[in-house]
Design an enzyme around this catalytic site. Sequence first.
Site, PDB file in Angstrom:
ATOM      1  N   ARG A 208       0.837  -1.191   0.000  1.00 21.18           N
ATOM      2  CA  ARG A 208       0.000   0.000   0.000  1.00 21.18           C
ATOM      3  C   ARG A 208       0.876   1.247   0.000  1.00 21.18           C
ATOM      4  NH1 ARG A 208      -4.537  -0.932   4.611  1.00 21.18           N
ATOM      5  NH2 ARG A 208      -3.928   1.212   5.082  1.00 21.18           N
TER       6      ARG A 208
ATOM      7  N   ARG B 177      -0.437   8.355  10.595  1.00 23.77           N
ATOM      8  CA  ARG B 177      -1.618   7.525  10.855  1.00 23.77           C
ATOM      9  C   ARG B 177      -1.716   7.206  12.347  1.00 23.77           C
ATOM     10  NH1 ARG B 177      -0.037   2.984   6.824  1.00 23.77           N
ATOM     11  NH2 ARG B 177      -1.859   1.819   7.521  1.00 23.77           N
TER      12      ARG B 177
HETATM   13  P1  AP5 Z   1      -3.964  -5.823   8.875  1.00 22.32           P
HETATM   14  O1  AP5 Z   1      -4.988  -6.832   9.280  1.00 22.32           O
HETATM   15  O2  AP5 Z   1      -3.894  -5.453   7.435  1.00 22.32           O
HETATM   16  O3  AP5 Z   1      -4.064  -4.517   9.786  1.00 22.32           O
HETATM   17  P2  AP5 Z   1      -5.204  -3.418   9.897  1.00 22.32           P
HETATM   18  O4  AP5 Z   1      -5.537  -3.255  11.341  1.00 22.32           O
HETATM   19  O5  AP5 Z   1      -6.346  -3.725   8.975  1.00 22.32           O
HETATM   20  O6  AP5 Z   1      -4.367  -2.142   9.461  1.00 22.32           O
HETATM   21  P3  AP5 Z   1      -4.610  -1.011   8.365  1.00 22.32           P
HETATM   22  O7  AP5 Z   1      -3.281  -0.439   8.038  1.00 22.32           O
HETATM   23  O8  AP5 Z   1      -5.481  -1.502   7.250  1.00 22.32           O
HETATM   24  O9  AP5 Z   1      -5.406   0.011   9.228  1.00 22.32           O
HETATM   25  P4  AP5 Z   1      -5.607   1.493   8.920  1.00 22.32           P
HETATM   26  O10 AP5 Z   1      -6.637   1.818   9.927  1.00 22.32           O
HETATM   27  O11 AP5 Z   1      -4.401   2.306   8.931  1.00 22.32           O
HETATM   28  O12 AP5 Z   1      -6.081   1.496   7.381  1.00 22.32           O
HETATM   29  P5  AP5 Z   1      -7.495   1.698   6.674  1.00 22.32           P
HETATM   30  O13 AP5 Z   1      -7.481   0.914   5.442  1.00 22.32           O
HETATM   31  O14 AP5 Z   1      -8.606   1.551   7.625  1.00 22.32           O
HETATM   32  O15 AP5 Z   1      -2.542  -6.390   9.386  1.00 22.32           O
HETATM   33  C1  AP5 Z   1      -1.339  -5.690   9.129  1.00 22.32           C
HETATM   34  C2  AP5 Z   1      -0.215  -6.688   8.795  1.00 22.32           C
HETATM   35  O16 AP5 Z   1       0.087  -7.466   9.949  1.00 22.32           O
HETATM   36  C3  AP5 Z   1      -0.597  -7.692   7.690  1.00 22.32           C
HETATM   37  O17 AP5 Z   1       0.526  -7.919   6.889  1.00 22.32           O
HETATM   38  C4  AP5 Z   1      -1.001  -8.951   8.460  1.00 22.32           C
HETATM   39  O18 AP5 Z   1      -0.728 -10.122   7.721  1.00 22.32           O
HETATM   40  C5  AP5 Z   1      -0.119  -8.864   9.716  1.00 22.32           C
HETATM   41  N1  AP5 Z   1      -0.784  -9.380  10.916  1.00 22.32           N
HETATM   42  C6  AP5 Z   1      -2.116  -9.263  11.250  1.00 22.32           C
HETATM   43  N2  AP5 Z   1      -2.356  -9.827  12.456  1.00 22.32           N
HETATM   44  C7  AP5 Z   1      -1.155 -10.292  12.911  1.00 22.32           C
HETATM   45  C8  AP5 Z   1      -0.748 -10.963  14.115  1.00 22.32           C
HETATM   46  N3  AP5 Z   1      -1.630 -11.273  15.093  1.00 22.32           N
HETATM   47  N4  AP5 Z   1       0.574 -11.274  14.242  1.00 22.32           N
HETATM   48  C9  AP5 Z   1       1.478 -10.950  13.267  1.00 22.32           C
HETATM   49  N5  AP5 Z   1       1.145 -10.328  12.107  1.00 22.32           N
HETATM   50  C10 AP5 Z   1      -0.157  -9.992  11.930  1.00 22.32           C
HETATM   51  O19 AP5 Z   1      -7.423   3.258   6.316  1.00 22.32           O
HETATM   52  C11 AP5 Z   1      -6.487   3.760   5.402  1.00 22.32           C
HETATM   53  C12 AP5 Z   1      -6.696   5.256   5.202  1.00 22.32           C
HETATM   54  O20 AP5 Z   1      -8.009   5.500   4.668  1.00 22.32           O
HETATM   55  C13 AP5 Z   1      -6.627   6.128   6.452  1.00 22.32           C
HETATM   56  O21 AP5 Z   1      -5.308   6.472   6.791  1.00 22.32           O
HETATM   57  C14 AP5 Z   1      -7.457   7.342   6.003  1.00 22.32           C
HETATM   58  O22 AP5 Z   1      -6.719   8.170   5.132  1.00 22.32           O
HETATM   59  C15 AP5 Z   1      -8.574   6.705   5.191  1.00 22.32           C
HETATM   60  N6  AP5 Z   1      -9.742   6.323   6.003  1.00 22.32           N
HETATM   61  C16 AP5 Z   1     -10.261   5.054   6.148  1.00 22.32           C
HETATM   62  N7  AP5 Z   1     -11.323   5.074   6.968  1.00 22.32           N
HETATM   63  C17 AP5 Z   1     -11.493   6.355   7.369  1.00 22.32           C
HETATM   64  C18 AP5 Z   1     -12.418   6.998   8.245  1.00 22.32           C
HETATM   65  N8  AP5 Z   1     -13.398   6.295   8.876  1.00 22.32           N
HETATM   66  N9  AP5 Z   1     -12.289   8.340   8.428  1.00 22.32           N
HETATM   67  C19 AP5 Z   1     -11.332   9.057   7.802  1.00 22.32           C
HETATM   68  N10 AP5 Z   1     -10.413   8.505   6.970  1.00 22.32           N
HETATM   69  C20 AP5 Z   1     -10.494   7.167   6.758  1.00 22.32           C
HETATM   70 ZN    ZN Z   2      -7.163  -2.717   7.290  1.00 22.92          ZN
END
Ligand code: AP5
Ligand code: ZN
Length: 216
Positions: free
Chosen positions: A160, A171
């Site tokens: 990403r 973030r």
């Molecule tokens: P993963 O499961 O992908 O983590 P995640 O919690 O989903 O993390 P994200 O980075 O997707 O969260 P985010 O909140 O920053 O992004 P979002 O897309 O919501 O796991 C991460 C990694 O670790 C993977 O490689 C996985 O394999 C590994 N892993 C998982 N569990 C593990 C474990 N137990 N042990 C070891 N490894 C593990 O948002 C992105 C952007 O969108 C934001 O920055 C913002 O600009 C915008 N946005 C989205 N929603 C909003 C909102 N509601 N309001 C305003 N802006 C928003």
């Molecule tokens: Zn996510």
Amino acid sequence: LYALLIGPPGAGKGTQAERIVDRYGVCHLATGDMLRAAIRQGTPLGRQVKEIMASGGLVSDEIVVNLIRDNLDTPECSKGFLLDGFPRTLEQAKKLDELLDQRKVKLDAALEFAIKDSVLIERIEGRLIHKASGRTYHTKFNPPKVPGKDDVTGEDLYKRPDDNAESLKKRLAAYHEKTAPLCDYYDKKGILHRIEADNAQATVWAKIQNIFDGCI
Ligand code: AP5
Ligand code: ZN
């Protein structure tokens, strides 16, 4: 089941969401995934949010509330929903309450993925995603069967644009300032459950099932 996931970037929300929707038959409403889809498709919304997302900032409350509103009543969500990455601000949480009141729906659970910032950088830097499905892998913790390729389709995996140290810092700051206070908001409603998210995926999953099995 009506539930939502709160946690910092890399906490494992999307990873566990895949299992949750599979087991409980609910739809997965992930605002980050929806915004990335809009960027991929080159829609006006996608063009509007591309830079903000890459830099690690939050997009406006209005944009994400509209995305959720547009998807809540779809047939996929008829058995319930799992919100992932929404709400992220107090304003969004209040709007969600309004949307749910209008539909006479009550939230069953809000899960807080509790994890130290120091663990997150390695998770973020090793993450690979399959663009079309949002399926998530990790070079070390959850490697695909063939390096760089999606297990299901065999298509290429990507990093990403916001998965770099500088955007991650932003973030995390947004999470602590704007989103973490929501834990209090849902605790006061009596539906907050805290999960130690630095455990192995299987351990986190077992804990989630425990909580959700008690809700349905
Ligand atoms: P993963 O499961 O992908 O983590 P995640 O919690 O989903 O993390 P994200 O980075 O997707 O969260 P985010 O909140 O920053 O992004 P979002 O897309 O919501 O796991 C991460 C990694 O670790 C993977 O490689 C996985 O394999 C590994 N892993 C998982 N569990 C593990 C474990 N137990 N042990 C070891 N490894 C593990 O948002 C992105 C952007 O969108 C934001 O920055 C913002 O600009 C915008 N946005 C989205 N929603 C909003 C909102 N509601 N309001 C305003 N802006 C928003
Ligand atoms: Zn996510």
